[in-house]
Design a protein around this motif. Sequence first.
Motif, PDB file in Angstrom:
ATOM      1  N   GLY A  23      26.496  43.166  34.424  1.00  0.00           N
ATOM      2  CA  GLY A  23      27.692  42.510  34.947  1.00  0.00           C
ATOM      3  C   GLY A  23      27.786  42.607  36.460  1.00  0.00           C
ATOM      4  N   VAL A  32      29.386  35.618  38.247  1.00  0.00           N
ATOM      5  CA  VAL A  32      30.748  35.987  37.850  1.00  0.00           C
ATOM      6  C   VAL A  32      31.510  36.422  39.098  1.00  0.00           C
ATOM      7  N   TYR A  36      36.056  39.312  36.906  1.00  0.00           N
ATOM      8  CA  TYR A  36      35.184  39.694  35.792  1.00  0.00           C
ATOM      9  C   TYR A  36      34.857  41.186  35.874  1.00  0.00           C
ATOM     10  N   GLN A  39      37.838  43.297  34.841  1.00  0.00           N
ATOM     11  CA  GLN A  39      37.961  43.298  33.380  1.00  0.00           C
ATOM     12  C   GLN A  39      36.903  44.200  32.752  1.00  0.00           C
ATOM     13  N   SER A  40      35.702  44.121  33.307  1.00  0.00           N
ATOM     14  CA  SER A  40      34.606  44.948  32.808  1.00  0.00           C
ATOM     15  C   SER A  40      34.951  46.428  32.913  1.00  0.00           C
ATOM     16  N   PHE A  60      33.812  38.881  25.757  1.00  0.00           N
ATOM     17  CA  PHE A  60      33.890  38.929  27.216  1.00  0.00           C
ATOM     18  C   PHE A  60      32.492  38.856  27.839  1.00  0.00           C
ATOM     19  N   CYS A  61      31.578  39.686  27.361  1.00  0.00           N
ATOM     20  CA  CYS A  61      30.225  39.734  27.928  1.00  0.00           C
ATOM     21  C   CYS A  61      29.441  38.444  27.696  1.00  0.00           C
ATOM     22  N   GLN A  63      30.546  35.416  27.971  1.00  0.00           N
ATOM     23  CA  GLN A  63      31.002  34.290  28.795  1.00  0.00           C
ATOM     24  C   GLN A  63      29.928  33.771  29.755  1.00  0.00           C
TER      25      GLN A  63
END
Length: 218
Positions: A23, A32, A36, A39-40, A60-61, A63
């Motif tokens: 991420g 991202v 993002y 949120q992660s 989520f991952c 997306q």
Amino acid sequence: MNGLVIFDLDNTIIAGDSDKNWGMFLAEENIVDKHYLLQSEEFYKKYSTGDLDIYSFIKFCSQPLIKNSMDKLLDLRKKFIETKIKPMILDKPKQIITNHIKNDEKVIIATATNNFVTRPIADLFQIDDLISTELEIKNNKFTGNVIDIPCFKEGKLEKVKKWANKNDFKLSDATFYSDSFNDLPLFNEVKNAVVVDGDSKILSIANKNAWQCMSFRE
């Protein structure tokens, strides 16, 4: 084969979390945004406390995987492995894995992180059998769906048990290396539980059960 040896991946045989670093890498590549990453971080806090909703996390991952072409994702992954993962590879687990293989033991990796991120990492350790959270692909695109169940907590135990039964191994004779109390269901089923650079919760449980504790980073 003399027995089954199972290794967790993140923060066990590599010095970091591949999913979290993926991420962060995507943010560096402008795939991202900062939202993002925020949120992660919230998801990882819940992981640390044992409160992670794994299906929400996978959604989520997924997306950035859904939004980008497979060719682009493969190029990104190649760069990610070279620049982020290879520096995390630890010498000690590589040697321990080699020793288990020399002892004619079957070595596998079981990880909650999805197979797109972790397949090339398993290849770095020359481990063919990877049990992970498998993401569905249709028409060369990620759908956001999970094949079977996530490889997390009781789900990891179920998937490893299914693999072991299919390949004529018994978990009651197996060894399992991991850092996390989220892996307690699998720890409780194996003969030899080995806590590696464990979090405080699993270290407390390990002490009560006289499980072996060690570090791969020393």
